[in-house]
Design a protein around this motif. Sequence first.
Motif, PDB file in Angstrom:
ATOM      1  N   ARG A   1      70.383  67.599  11.453  1.00  0.00           N
ATOM      2  CA  ARG A   1      69.507  66.651  11.890  1.00  0.00           C
ATOM      3  C   ARG A   1      67.944  67.196  11.470  1.00  0.00           C
ATOM      4  O   ARG A   1      67.034  66.511  11.282  1.00  0.00           O
ATOM      5  CB  ARG A   1      69.424  66.770  13.586  1.00  0.00           C
TER       6      ARG A   1
ATOM      7  N   ALA B   1      73.412  56.475   8.433  1.00  0.00           N
ATOM      8  CA  ALA B   1      73.921  56.447   9.967  1.00  0.00           C
ATOM      9  C   ALA B   1      75.272  56.706   9.712  1.00  0.00           C
ATOM     10  O   ALA B   1      76.031  56.724   9.075  1.00  0.00           O
ATOM     11  CB  ALA B   1      73.823  54.936  10.185  1.00  0.00           C
TER      12      ALA B   1
ATOM     13  N   GLN C   1      70.607  57.883  11.774  1.00  0.00           N
ATOM     14  CA  GLN C   1      70.908  57.145  13.038  1.00  0.00           C
ATOM     15  C   GLN C   1      72.333  57.472  13.547  1.00  0.00           C
ATOM     16  O   GLN C   1      73.518  57.414  12.596  1.00  0.00           O
ATOM     17  CB  GLN C   1      70.724  55.785  12.849  1.00  0.00           C
ATOM     18  N   GLU C   2      72.685  57.703  14.595  1.00  0.00           N
ATOM     19  CA  GLU C   2      74.026  58.014  15.093  1.00  0.00           C
ATOM     20  C   GLU C   2      74.349  56.710  15.728  1.00  0.00           C
ATOM     21  O   GLU C   2      73.695  56.136  16.873  1.00  0.00           O
ATOM     22  CB  GLU C   2      73.907  59.168  16.176  1.00  0.00           C
TER      23      GLU C   2
ATOM     24  N   ASP D   1      76.762  50.896  20.642  1.00  0.00           N
ATOM     25  CA  ASP D   1      76.263  49.951  19.608  1.00  0.00           C
ATOM     26  C   ASP D   1      77.230  48.982  19.065  1.00  0.00           C
ATOM     27  O   ASP D   1      76.957  47.896  18.787  1.00  0.00           O
ATOM     28  CB  ASP D   1      75.784  51.117  18.572  1.00  0.00           C
TER      29      ASP D   1
ATOM     30  N   ASN E   1      66.861  62.583   8.663  1.00  0.00           N
ATOM     31  CA  ASN E   1      66.796  61.902   9.784  1.00  0.00           C
ATOM     32  C   ASN E   1      67.818  60.493   9.883  1.00  0.00           C
ATOM     33  O   ASN E   1      67.510  59.744   9.012  1.00  0.00           O
ATOM     34  CB  ASN E   1      65.373  61.169   9.921  1.00  0.00           C
TER      35      ASN E   1
END
Length: 1009
Positions: free
Chosen positions: A87, A66, A93-94, A99, A91
């Motif tokens: 990307r 992430a 997560q941003e 968040d 894979n």
Amino acid sequence: MVGAGNAGRPVANLFNYLGNQVRVTDQKEYNSLPKKAKNKINKLEKQGVEFELGTHIFSSVLWADAIFVSPNIPEHADIRKFIQKSRDKKNFQEISTSDIGEILNKLISLPMVGIAGTDGKTTTTNMINHVLESDTFKTLVFSSLQDSLVIEGLVDMVVSGENKSKDFAIFELPHGTIRMAQGLELCTGVLTNLTPDHMDEFKDYEEYIDRNFSIKDLIHPLGVLVANGDDPIISNLLNEIDKEVILYGMGNHQTIEFEGESFTAADINLNITARDVEMNGLNGSSFKVVSLGIPTAVCVSCGKVFCSCGNFQRKILDEFNLTLNLQVPGLFNIENALSTMAIALVLGFDINYIKEKLESFTGVKGRFEKIDTVNGVNIFMDAAHNPESMEKLFEGLKLSGRLIISLDNPDTLTVRDKLKIGAVIGKNSDVVIVSGKNETTEVIDSEAAEEVALGANGTETYLTENVSQSITKAMEIASEGDTILHIGPGVVNAYQNVKDDILNAISHFNDANGKVVVMGGCGTVGSLMARILKQNGSDVTISDLALETPLHEIFTSEGIKLDLGGHSNDVLAQADTVVLAPSLKNNAKLRDNIQEITDAEIISVDEILTLFNVKKPVVGITGTNGKTTTTNILKNIFKVAGLDVPEHYMDIQGNTELIPALQSRLKGDVAVVEIGTFGRPNEIRNSALNCEVTVGVITNISRDHIGPEHNFNDYIKCKKEMVEVADLMILNADDPLVAHFSEDLLPDNVVFYGIKDMDDNANSFPEERECPSCDYLMEYNQHYLGHMGDYKCICNYKRPELDVIASQVNENSFKLIIGSHSSIVQLKNGGICNVYNSLAAASAALVMGVDFEDIVHGIKQFEGVEGRFEEINKDPKIIIDYAHNPAGVKAAIQAVKPKKTAKLIVVNTISSESGLEGDNEIAQILNNTDIIIPASYDAKRSSDIIKKELIFTEASNERSKIGTLGASKEQVFEGLEKAMEIYKENDIILVIGEGGVKYAKKVLPEICL
């Protein structure tokens, strides 16, 4: 985490706390980071967070599951581009700022209050905290006052578990960190105002508004936003708020003018306002609070905030009015109190409890904070730093005396409209004092201060370098009943430094205005410190071991008391301050003795120089020869013109160390100080800076005080230091070295003086000189004295045009020409050297605005300087002169004209500061006289160069040099005695050197007997 700044660090801390392996990357080197950031990084590393500083290591992107990118990372940054391209390879997560907010919401689970807007955030935040905090409710507060950013503070609270024992969290939401608050859900919040500030960080005003107005998106659906209804921006954006809103204000529709556009408040109803306002000056205000009904965040069904009963019905408070008496001054604090009352009501607090708490609020540090009262003058500091916040600060502020504003540089990393700021404070105050120091960058920017002063046109204005000087100046000019208020961004960004500067200025002012004992006050520096203190209002006693002082009459006339022959314990016991002369400053035993007798503060010359500024124009005179005579001619001109010129009254030149700096601080209309003797690097620069020289004069440059460790070029550079300090320069155009200093000056900032034509019969002692531009030997059309004359070079460097001119020059007179004015000047002390000295003094007087007639009379009436071509006996004719280097000896010989049948007898007491080379050069020059008596050891050592008649003394066989003194009393006695033995009618005896000047008059009666 991309970015190790105020966003990246707390996010790293949060995810590390949640059990993740965290790596932070940033392009900045560790050593380039602020100390605060370094400390936080060190702490996080101990907790297991990795930091990659100095570059972005792209492989860390592929390592991560992430990624969080700080909102401050530019959109076009390479690291962002690499993340986008990666990307396809991995894979990941941003993590967004929303968040972060959502995670914190789940972890905190207590009502949060946020305060956004341009001005008033810190005071409002702490006022709310003051009301909410009690024995029943525990709060956490984050603001610039607590030096804590909201997200960093909230994360620290979660990590430490502190939130579990708290009931409310209250925090500022500055424009820089409000982006990081996305995802938080506030129970309630305040939007104070939206006036333009920090505009260099935004593309336009609209973007600035959008950033701060985003607090509306942080309010929980069941929450309430409290907003300033008087603000022209907020009042016109109400339809964009989809939450419950309480509007507060004074009912004064405000207008904002920015970049040619005008913004006016909408006509709206306020939920809570102030009526019947009575301003009580510095003691606060009284007013009636009137409410039309307040929507709260309390549920009618369960009585809780953020209820979970499933049947939320908002509690609405009925209309009310009550009288509120605030202790804190200013209309802006009435606004802050209205918003605070609204917040507390939204959270369900009782109205009478809120009233009691608000009336007990005494303010926060840096917000109209009272620092002290000195001699009936109140001193405050406030964080107002833009035109709008200053307008609010001054609005309704009624004072009995004058308001003296001290302002630190309005710029931080943000450049502000200083003309507008100057106009605002000029309109609302009686005196404006602006310091040039940017308290954020710690750079002194005098142009910024000047721009503010320009805006305050018409108001009494002073410029200083720093806050300490500003407060000192303010206290010097303040009278009982006046108010000194320091404002500016430094109160926010460097609160403790600014406050310390204010406190130090107050402390030094108090020290200097009570009973002061100056120990060692009969000495050079001590006597000047005592006189400065007395002239500035202190009750001064000089305590010295000396039994008597030559300055006794001066001290008595100025009201300074004397404790001579010892240091009286009774005198010391009554002192508020003890000032030590530099020679006593580091005497630990003396300090211990003083501290056993009194608790008075002990200070020395450094504090005196800091406490007392120079308050007059200062002419600083330097060069190799002629400094003392030029100084005294100029003083005489000023006195003829009716100006008061401070004197040190000591039997010394007064051109070394601290004397010029202290002399310039004595009372007077204009100071004339002699600067620089030894040609040491930074000697002239530091002295001129300490004197705050306005006009600099350089008389001439020749070889002197050049020891084996220095060369002539180093000596020249030292003399040039005056050019770096003075605003305007007076330069001897006939000296090619001095004239060349003008190459870095604007034509309007330099005045040249020199001789146009001279009697050819005079011995000019011609000396060649290399061109300062190309080092080629220059050609002289005429020599006037040594290397001074009318010159030119093949490189086209030549003598500049003269502004102040001497024409028809002979030994005793010349024609002075300045513009269209001219007059014949008869000198009481002849010689070409004194023509040059007169021209230098006339030039300085000219730029100081002295009339031509006064300049002429001042030169004509000048009687001379003791020890400078001074006739001490008529028959035989004996002249003493301080000449101590080759150029000075030439000037002295040139000025002496024995009759054709008479002889010139020279008693040489010189010991050159340039060593054997200088003594040899002087001996060579003495071949232009008739009989030479080498009285000093060094004069005798170089006598084999002399081809004329020599007469030696027994005493000259003994070396007796002490400092710059080359001959002893015994050597001068024997040398002068020999001269008088061989003297014949019409001969002239010329005694040269410091030893001759010091002892000749003393030994002459003994020889005559």
